[in-house]
Design an enzyme around this catalytic site. Structure first.
Site, short mmCIF file in Angstrom:
data_model
loop_
_atom_site.label_atom_id
_atom_site.label_comp_id
_atom_site.label_asym_id
_atom_site.label_seq_id
_atom_site.Cartn_x
_atom_site.Cartn_y
_atom_site.Cartn_z
N HIS A 166 17.82 49.35 -21.30
CA HIS A 166 16.86 48.75 -22.21
C HIS A 166 17.56 48.63 -23.56
O HIS A 166 18.68 49.10 -23.72
CB HIS A 166 15.57 49.57 -22.29
CG HIS A 166 15.72 50.96 -22.85
ND1 HIS A 166 16.60 51.89 -22.35
CD2 HIS A 166 15.08 51.58 -23.89
CE1 HIS A 166 16.49 53.02 -23.04
NE2 HIS A 166 15.58 52.85 -23.99
N ASP A 177 19.71 53.49 -29.21
CA ASP A 177 20.61 54.53 -28.70
C ASP A 177 21.18 54.18 -27.32
O ASP A 177 21.83 55.01 -26.68
CB ASP A 177 19.91 55.90 -28.67
CG ASP A 177 18.61 55.89 -27.88
OD1 ASP A 177 17.87 54.88 -27.93
OD2 ASP A 177 18.33 56.90 -27.20
N HIS A 178 20.96 52.93 -26.90
CA HIS A 178 21.48 52.47 -25.60
C HIS A 178 22.29 51.18 -25.70
O HIS A 178 22.92 50.78 -24.71
CB HIS A 178 20.34 52.30 -24.60
CG HIS A 178 19.65 53.60 -24.31
ND1 HIS A 178 19.88 54.33 -23.17
CD2 HIS A 178 18.77 54.32 -25.06
CE1 HIS A 178 19.17 55.46 -23.22
NE2 HIS A 178 18.49 55.47 -24.36
N ASP A 218 15.99 55.90 -20.01
CA ASP A 218 14.89 56.58 -20.70
C ASP A 218 13.58 56.56 -19.91
O ASP A 218 12.53 56.95 -20.44
CB ASP A 218 14.67 55.97 -22.10
CG ASP A 218 15.67 56.51 -23.11
OD1 ASP A 218 16.43 57.43 -22.76
OD2 ASP A 218 15.67 56.01 -24.26
N HIS A 223 18.81 62.10 -21.66
CA HIS A 223 18.91 62.87 -22.91
C HIS A 223 18.59 64.35 -22.67
O HIS A 223 17.71 64.91 -23.31
CB HIS A 223 17.92 62.32 -23.95
CG HIS A 223 18.17 60.90 -24.37
ND1 HIS A 223 19.38 60.46 -24.85
CD2 HIS A 223 17.35 59.82 -24.42
CE1 HIS A 223 19.30 59.18 -25.17
NE2 HIS A 223 18.08 58.75 -24.90
C1 5PN Z 1 15.94 58.79 -29.74
C2 5PN Z 1 14.90 57.82 -30.11
N1 5PN Z 1 14.49 57.78 -31.36
C3 5PN Z 1 13.55 56.89 -31.77
C4 5PN Z 1 13.02 56.03 -30.87
C5 5PN Z 1 12.05 55.04 -31.02
O1 5PN Z 1 11.46 54.72 -32.03
O2 5PN Z 1 11.84 54.44 -29.83
C6 5PN Z 1 12.71 55.05 -28.84
C7 5PN Z 1 13.43 56.05 -29.58
C8 5PN Z 1 14.39 56.96 -29.17
O3 5PN Z 1 14.81 56.98 -27.90
ZN ZN Z 2 17.27 56.85 -25.35
ZN ZN Z 3 14.55 54.33 -25.17
#
Ligand code: 5PN
Ligand code: ZN
Ligand code: ZN
Length: 273
Positions: free
Chosen positions: A96, A100-101, A212, A257
């Site tokens: 997605h 962080d991805h 996630d 995670h």
């Molecule tokens: C690690 C992390 N921090 C914030 C958010 C967010 O606003 O939607 C997904 C998400 C995260 O995975």
């Molecule tokens: Zn994530």
């Molecule tokens: Zn996510």
């Protein structure tokens, strides 16, 4: 499949409150968790599933997540440690488009970029509560334009590190086998078009990467979803689906995670085969 190797590329760590990890469950308190990418070195190509976060982006937009990332934990640094350059990657697959991805996508100047069609659509017009999650749109110059046109996020300047990054997107629907023994399974809920990945290997049980759709083993054991989600009911159904897939394929589950489980994972330069 018989020659396939899977490398886990460490991408550093972030901090959130446990109450976000375990929605309406807690207990609260800071939790530091890993982010990583999965390189599938396969006879049909070099596939990277997720690309971690960009340190500067997080420092600018979400500094409260306290990123820790060394140069070795960036995509170029992690690939260099196994003798590869980002331009060697043939396909980027994103579970997605949360920051962080997809933070390292822009390094892969030669890759075809795969994701779910609904995910691509969702990130151009996120729900208000999804805006932080979808805040790093460096993976797509096109999406940057679309967001700006809607008065959303501002267009980012061309990134000098990105070279001539002009991604070619392939938008997928339904479950897919993207290479022999490499499957994407629809697991929506966390986001509109979320994919989890299963990889069959010659010498061990298949590996099921949740993305996630399930942050940690504790989420799965307690069937508790994270607070970051589009649809909580669909999120729970996707966790059930992951459990069923793991049983059906006798797969080992790798969470996105999970600091505890991560200690037992084999990290690059070591690999699974
Ligand atoms: C690690 C992390 N921090 C914030 C958010 C967010 O606003 O939607 C997904 C998400 C995260 O995975
Ligand atoms: Zn994530
Ligand atoms: Zn996510």
């Amino acid at each position: 499949m018989s020659d396939t190797k899977v490398y886990l590329l460490d991408g550093g760590s972030l901090v959130i409150d446990r109450f976000h990890m375990m929605w309406n469950h807690g207990p609260a308190g800071e939790v530091r968790f890993p982010c990583y990418s999965v390189l599938v070195d396969h006879p049909e190509g070099k596939f990277i599933f997720d690309t971690g976060y960009d340190y500067e982006h997080v420092m600018k937009v979400l500094p409260f997540e306290k990123p820790l990332q060394t140069p070795q934990q960036t995509i170029p640094g992690a690939l260099a440690a196994i003798g590869l350059r980002p331009s060697d990657i043939t396909h980027v697959i994103n579970s997605h488009y949360h920051f962080d991805h997809c933070g390292g996508n822009r390094y892969m100047t030669k890759a075809t970029t795969l994701c779910h069609k609904l995910e691509f659509e969702a990130c151009t017009c996120p729900q208000p509560f999804e805006k932080l999650g979808y805040s790093d749109i460096s993976f797509s110059p096109e999406v940057q334009q679309a967001c700006a046109a809607q008065g959303g996020l501002t267009v980012q300047q061309p990134d000098p590190k990105a070279d001539i990054y002009t991604p070619r997107f392939e938008l997928l629907k339904g479950d897919q086998e993207v290479a022999k023994g490499v499957y994407l399974f629809e697991t929506p809920g966390h986001t509109a078009g979320h994919y989890s990945m299963l990889v069959k290997l010659a010498n061990r049980r298949p590996m099921l990467f949740t993305g996630d759709a399930c942050y940690t083993k504790e989420n799965m054991d307690k069937m508790v979803i994270a607070s970051f989600h589009l649809d909580p009911v669909a999120s729970l159904a996707s966790m059930r689906r992951l459990k069923e897939l793991a049983e059906q394929f006798d797969a080992e589950i790798f969470y996105s995670h999970d600091a505890d489980s991560y200690k037992g994972y084999k990290l690059a330069p070591h690999y699974y085969s």
